[in-house]
Write an enzyme that holds these catalytic residues in place. Sequence first.
Site, PDB file in Angstrom:
ATOM      1  N   THR A  22       0.829  -1.199   0.000  1.00  0.00           N
ATOM      2  CA  THR A  22       0.000   0.000   0.000  1.00  0.00           C
ATOM      3  C   THR A  22       0.860   1.245   0.000  1.00  0.00           C
ATOM      4  OG1 THR A  22      -1.370  -1.158   1.557  1.00  0.00           O
ATOM      5  CG2 THR A  22      -1.814   1.160   1.281  1.00  0.00           C
ATOM      6  N   SER A 117       7.302   7.977   4.651  1.00  0.00           N
ATOM      7  CA  SER A 117       6.298   8.410   5.627  1.00  0.00           C
ATOM      8  C   SER A 117       6.890   8.708   6.996  1.00  0.00           C
ATOM      9  CB  SER A 117       5.193   7.363   5.701  1.00  0.00           C
ATOM     10  OG  SER A 117       4.148   7.828   6.501  1.00  0.00           O
ATOM     11  N   HIS A 118       6.448   7.954   7.992  1.00  0.00           N
ATOM     12  CA  HIS A 118       6.827   8.220   9.385  1.00  0.00           C
ATOM     13  C   HIS A 118       8.157   7.550   9.755  1.00  0.00           C
ATOM     14  CE1 HIS A 118       4.571   4.582   8.877  1.00  0.00           C
ATOM     15  NE2 HIS A 118       5.218   4.085   9.914  1.00  0.00           N
ATOM     16  N   LYS A 130       6.299   5.520  -4.068  1.00  0.00           N
ATOM     17  CA  LYS A 130       4.993   4.901  -4.291  1.00  0.00           C
ATOM     18  C   LYS A 130       4.271   5.581  -5.433  1.00  0.00           C
ATOM     19  CE  LYS A 130       1.310   6.687  -1.396  1.00  0.00           C
ATOM     20  NZ  LYS A 130       0.473   6.573  -0.234  1.00  0.00           N
ATOM     21  N   ASP A 281       3.369  13.868  10.250  1.00  0.00           N
ATOM     22  CA  ASP A 281       4.500  12.952  10.048  1.00  0.00           C
ATOM     23  C   ASP A 281       5.353  13.365   8.848  1.00  0.00           C
ATOM     24  OD1 ASP A 281       2.730  12.190   8.021  1.00  0.00           O
ATOM     25  OD2 ASP A 281       3.363  10.092   8.087  1.00  0.00           O
ATOM     26  N   ASP A 283       5.530  12.693   5.660  1.00  0.00           N
ATOM     27  CA  ASP A 283       4.883  13.111   4.419  1.00  0.00           C
ATOM     28  C   ASP A 283       3.569  13.841   4.671  1.00  0.00           C
ATOM     29  OD1 ASP A 283       3.784  10.714   5.327  1.00  0.00           O
ATOM     30  OD2 ASP A 283       3.239  10.038   3.320  1.00  0.00           O
ATOM     31  N   ASP A 285       0.717  13.137   6.048  1.00  0.00           N
ATOM     32  CA  ASP A 285      -0.624  12.564   5.941  1.00  0.00           C
ATOM     33  C   ASP A 285      -1.170  12.117   7.303  1.00  0.00           C
ATOM     34  OD1 ASP A 285       1.079  10.397   6.159  1.00  0.00           O
ATOM     35  OD2 ASP A 285       0.236   9.278   4.458  1.00  0.00           O
ATOM     36  N   ARG A 286      -0.316  12.042   8.311  1.00  0.00           N
ATOM     37  CA  ARG A 286      -0.803  11.678   9.648  1.00  0.00           C
ATOM     38  C   ARG A 286      -0.965  12.916  10.515  1.00  0.00           C
ATOM     39  NH1 ARG A 286       1.899   6.109  11.754  1.00  0.00           N
ATOM     40  NH2 ARG A 286       1.782   4.973   9.776  1.00  0.00           N
ATOM     41  N   THR A 348      -6.404  -2.710   7.266  1.00  0.00           N
ATOM     42  CA  THR A 348      -5.453  -1.625   7.475  1.00  0.00           C
ATOM     43  C   THR A 348      -4.874  -1.144   6.138  1.00  0.00           C
ATOM     44  OG1 THR A 348      -4.891  -2.370   9.679  1.00  0.00           O
ATOM     45  CG2 THR A 348      -3.212  -1.105   8.519  1.00  0.00           C
ATOM     46  N   GLU A 367      -7.934   5.802  10.588  1.00  0.00           N
ATOM     47  CA  GLU A 367      -7.202   4.656  11.115  1.00  0.00           C
ATOM     48  C   GLU A 367      -6.657   5.003  12.493  1.00  0.00           C
ATOM     49  OE1 GLU A 367      -5.060   1.996   8.156  1.00  0.00           O
ATOM     50  OE2 GLU A 367      -4.471   3.997   7.500  1.00  0.00           O
ATOM     51  N   GLU A 368      -6.448   3.972  13.293  1.00  0.00           N
ATOM     52  CA  GLU A 368      -5.929   4.187  14.653  1.00  0.00           C
ATOM     53  C   GLU A 368      -4.501   4.742  14.629  1.00  0.00           C
ATOM     54  OE1 GLU A 368      -3.172   2.164  15.381  1.00  0.00           O
ATOM     55  OE2 GLU A 368      -3.535   1.281  13.389  1.00  0.00           O
ATOM     56  N   SER A 369      -3.823   4.619  13.493  1.00  0.00           N
ATOM     57  CA  SER A 369      -2.421   5.000  13.378  1.00  0.00           C
ATOM     58  C   SER A 369      -2.272   6.489  13.058  1.00  0.00           C
ATOM     59  CB  SER A 369      -1.755   4.149  12.311  1.00  0.00           C
ATOM     60  OG  SER A 369      -2.492   4.219  11.087  1.00  0.00           O
ATOM     61  N   LYS A 380      -4.920   9.988   3.467  1.00  0.00           N
ATOM     62  CA  LYS A 380      -5.171  10.650   4.738  1.00  0.00           C
ATOM     63  C   LYS A 380      -4.462  12.004   4.720  1.00  0.00           C
ATOM     64  CE  LYS A 380      -1.707   7.710   7.011  1.00  0.00           C
ATOM     65  NZ  LYS A 380      -1.503   6.538   6.134  1.00  0.00           N
TER      66      LYS A 380
HETATM   67  C1  VG1 Z   1       1.031   1.485   9.139  1.00  0.00           C
HETATM   68  C2  VG1 Z   1      -0.272   1.780   9.850  1.00  0.00           C
HETATM   69  C3  VG1 Z   1      -1.398   1.870   8.840  1.00  0.00           C
HETATM   70  C4  VG1 Z   1      -1.047   2.934   7.791  1.00  0.00           C
HETATM   71  C5  VG1 Z   1       0.306   2.630   7.169  1.00  0.00           C
HETATM   72  C6  VG1 Z   1       0.762   3.733   6.224  1.00  0.00           C
HETATM   73  O1  VG1 Z   1       0.948   0.250   8.465  1.00  0.00           O
HETATM   74  O2  VG1 Z   1      -0.557   0.792  10.817  1.00  0.00           O
HETATM   75  O3  VG1 Z   1      -2.590   2.173   9.505  1.00  0.00           O
HETATM   76  O4  VG1 Z   1      -2.025   2.975   6.793  1.00  0.00           O
HETATM   77  O5  VG1 Z   1       1.293   2.507   8.183  1.00  0.00           O
HETATM   78  O6  VG1 Z   1       0.901   4.942   6.910  1.00  0.00           O
HETATM   79  P1  VG1 Z   1       1.569  -1.119   9.071  1.00  0.00           P
HETATM   80  O7  VG1 Z   1       1.366  -2.156   8.020  1.00  0.00           O
HETATM   81  O8  VG1 Z   1       3.002  -0.848   9.401  1.00  0.00           O
HETATM   82  O9  VG1 Z   1       0.781  -1.400  10.322  1.00  0.00           O
HETATM   83  V1  VG1 Z   1       1.987   6.136   6.393  1.00  0.00           V
HETATM   84  O10 VG1 Z   1       1.789   7.513   7.242  1.00  0.00           O
HETATM   85  O11 VG1 Z   1       2.995   5.334   5.560  1.00  0.00           O
HETATM   86  O12 VG1 Z   1       1.530   6.710   4.956  1.00  0.00           O
HETATM   87 CO    CO Z   2       2.682   9.202   6.352  1.00  0.00          CO
END
Ligand code: VG1
Ligand code: CO
Length: 551
Positions: A22, A117-118, A130, A281, A283, A285-286, A348, A367-369, A380
């Site tokens: 993803t 991302s994070h 991506k 975060d 990028d 999106d969080r 997820t 999402e919870e994240s 997001k």
């Molecule tokens: C994590 C989070 C998920 C989120 C994904 C991408 O995935 O749990 O909720 O969509 O990161 O977020 P995982 O498979 O590590 O649990 V981010 O800010 O990359 O765009």
């Molecule tokens: Co991100």
Amino acid sequence: MPPLTTQTTQPTQPYPGQRPGTSGLRKKVSVFQQPRYLDNFVQALFDVLPDAGGQTLVVGGDGRFHNRVAIQTILRMAAAKGYARVLVGQGGILSTPAVSALIRHHRASGGIVLSASHNPGGPEGDFGIKYNIANGGPAPESVTEAIYRRSLEVSTLHSIDSPDLPLDTLGQHTLHHTLVEVIDPVTTYAELMRGLFDFEAIRALFASGFRLRYDAMNAVGGPYAKALLEGELGAPAGTVVNAVPLEDFGGLHPDPNPVNATDLVQHMARPDAPDMGAASDGDADRNMILGRGFAVSPSDSLAVLAAHAARVPGYARGLQGVARSMPTSTAVDRVARRLGIPCFETPTGWKFFGNLLDAGRATLCGEESYGTGSDHVREKDGLWAVLFWLNLIAATGQSVPELVQALWRTDGRCFYSRHDYEGIASDRAEALMQGLREQLPTLPGRAVPGLASPQTIALADDFAYTDPVDGSISQRQGVRIVLSDGSRLVFRLSGTGTEGATLRLYLERHEADPARHSLDAQIALAPLIALAEALARVRHFTGLEQPSVTT
Ligand code: VG1
Ligand code: CO
């Protein structure tokens, strides 16, 4: 006109060697620095996409180390692919939600986001790439699988022989037949936000002395937050801190949660704390939302936004529906029931919201994240969530804790926590999950000792999802164990890490009694934590006494 070049490479050497999930392909920077590694991925992507004649591509990243090198490579290869136009953010900068907004606004055929991302950045950190499709959202599995398969066979790289383009100044350049436009990263995104939120009301809120501290964590959210909050909404200078994107994020781990955003949490605990704290975060999106001495659980944040959405101009006509990832708490389900709208439960990952948003069946998702968003883009969106909260505070006159506590009084509180066990051996992680899966058929009906009231296991399965729009099925999306009172344990392995495996244990318990709402979540969840250990032998398999990160 710069000539086309082709380069022959050994098939599969070095190939990306990982299914881009993803969140695309994420690896250590040193892996991406190998000759032709990024090139092979980009060529695989371009090989599986249809002809680019007449098409527009959006390119940008979160500014982390290797961003600039990668973008120059991508621009040359995009010109060889034959795009009519490539839009690239000034300085190579674009947040993930801004890429999504730009794709949609310019009717681009897709976009490339450079980010992990994070995950931490810098020469020792992570890099990522991506692809997003024409709706602005992450490519679905059919596309990422095709890229992966093609990446194993790529043997010819198509590029242009030309010097690097100057990305720090706005302007237009011609690369072979492609028009490359260096655009302001914020303009289109800012316009979209203006159309959704009551900027007058937020301006009046800041004018009345309301104080916000927005920690951009030295990542890509800074320029967006500064332009909108300080530049347009009248927040005092210094509201946005760590606002300049740095290649190594200044050594910060740009993951906005109470564990990594410690500086912000400390500020919010002081006697002279601002009214609200927020962070985004790598990028952007969080998002994390804080009140004075108060951290908002992301699941509660989604529920609060859904409950009050009609007070925000962009959602004044109400919500078509809401959607949450399976491990996200059921707080938003209760709000949806009250509002009489559907609530979807997806695996997820943001890509699972795409069809629901496109079909107009869900308006808000979360999402919870620390991820929340809506149908305004297909990712997001961190700053969007912060503006939403500001709009609600302006419209209701309630503070961050008041809005959350009012939700708890109406619906009860969903105590919630996620325990991450990071850097564990992949085979041990798989063994833990396998052990759980083997137990699943024996669990329903079993009594659970040690809880305040007698409970049995009501449901135990490995979550499978049938997309309500296209009927596609996604299996093995996380083991869930649900008790007769609705309490839940969820176990799944992360798909975004770059070192070993990460086990995520998600815990949820609903508490109706307001007298118990002020309990600490870890204490409220202690019996479930013990149950998780008893069922999965987490300490044994992970070799860790404690979770590495508790949020
Ligand atoms: C994590 C989070 C998920 C989120 C994904 C991408 O995935 O749990 O909720 O969509 O990161 O977020 P995982 O498979 O590590 O649990 V981010 O800010 O990359 O765009
Ligand atoms: Co991100």
